[in-house]
Motif scaffolding. Structure first.
Motif, PDB file in Angstrom:
ATOM      1  N   ASP A 182     -10.158  -6.870  -2.208  1.00  0.00           N
ATOM      2  CA  ASP A 182     -11.466  -7.498  -2.057  1.00  0.00           C
ATOM      3  C   ASP A 182     -11.201  -8.937  -1.636  1.00  0.00           C
ATOM      4  O   ASP A 182     -10.604  -9.711  -2.392  1.00  0.00           O
ATOM      5  CB  ASP A 182     -12.244  -7.460  -3.376  1.00  0.00           C
ATOM      6  N   GLU A 220      -2.270   3.734  -5.669  1.00  0.00           N
ATOM      7  CA  GLU A 220      -3.639   3.300  -5.381  1.00  0.00           C
ATOM      8  C   GLU A 220      -3.604   1.839  -4.996  1.00  0.00           C
ATOM      9  O   GLU A 220      -2.806   1.062  -5.537  1.00  0.00           O
ATOM     10  CB  GLU A 220      -4.545   3.474  -6.603  1.00  0.00           C
ATOM     11  N   THR A 253       0.833  -1.211   0.000  1.00  0.00           N
ATOM     12  CA  THR A 253       0.000   0.000   0.000  1.00  0.00           C
ATOM     13  C   THR A 253       0.862   1.254   0.000  1.00  0.00           C
ATOM     14  O   THR A 253       0.493   2.248  -0.620  1.00  0.00           O
ATOM     15  CB  THR A 253      -0.966   0.056   1.204  1.00  0.00           C
ATOM     16  N   GLN A 263      -6.442  -1.372  -3.725  1.00  0.00           N
ATOM     17  CA  GLN A 263      -7.774  -1.863  -3.357  1.00  0.00           C
ATOM     18  C   GLN A 263      -7.669  -3.361  -3.105  1.00  0.00           C
ATOM     19  O   GLN A 263      -6.944  -4.068  -3.809  1.00  0.00           O
ATOM     20  CB  GLN A 263      -8.782  -1.634  -4.476  1.00  0.00           C
ATOM     21  N   THR A 272      -5.869  -4.939  -6.313  1.00  0.00           N
ATOM     22  CA  THR A 272      -5.591  -4.102  -7.477  1.00  0.00           C
ATOM     23  C   THR A 272      -4.785  -2.900  -7.004  1.00  0.00           C
ATOM     24  O   THR A 272      -5.175  -2.229  -6.043  1.00  0.00           O
ATOM     25  CB  THR A 272      -6.896  -3.618  -8.140  1.00  0.00           C
TER      26      THR A 272
END
Length: 137
Positions: free
Chosen positions: A117, A113, A108, A115, A127
């Motif tokens: 899930d 960016e 991170t 993401q 991602t």
């Protein structure tokens, strides 16, 4: 070099291939050596997690253009057990495999960016994107 690539991850050898492919695509897209190294390191962290927690998966690499910016997108997919508590997994120093707990938190910090899930029984999709310079440059 193609602007999109998928690498199956099931061993440390695949991790090295994914890292190198990411570095090469970053160079092809005009990223600095420093940014290419950051991208390669983030890919390594995700690939290592795939091997450790899911056994196998894949890393996808692609060039992206959004809002006038060029960048590189990385997608890590696996069909492993999933992450029960994503928020805790993103905390530095938290590891369920006895490691240092730097993988996801490190990735991170290295990318622009990020993401994720994931959930128990449904695998994990991460991602990440790294952008070349500020908007308009």
């Amino acid at each position: 070099m193609p602007k999109e690539r998928r690498i199956v991850i099931s061993s440390d050898t695949d991790l090295v291939v994914a890292r190198e492919e990411g570095r090469e695509l970053a160079a092809h897209l005009g990223f600095s050596r420093t940014d290419a190294t950051l991208i390669a390191t983030a890919i390594s962290e995700l690939a290592r997690n795939i091997i450790a927690y899911a056994g196998s998966g894949e890393i996808g690499l692609a060039s992206v253009v959004e809002n006038g910016r060029e960048g590189l997108a990385v997608e890590a997919l696996d069909a492993g057990p999933g992450i029960e508590d994503v928020r805790t997994a993103l905390e530095e120093g938290v590891s369920t495999s006895g490691g240092l707990g730097m993988g996801l938190p490190g990735a991170t910090r290295l990318m622009d960016e990020f993401q994720i899930d994931s959930g128990p029984g449904r695998g994990t999709r991460v991602t990440m994107k790294k952008w070349k310079g500020p908007l308009g440059v």
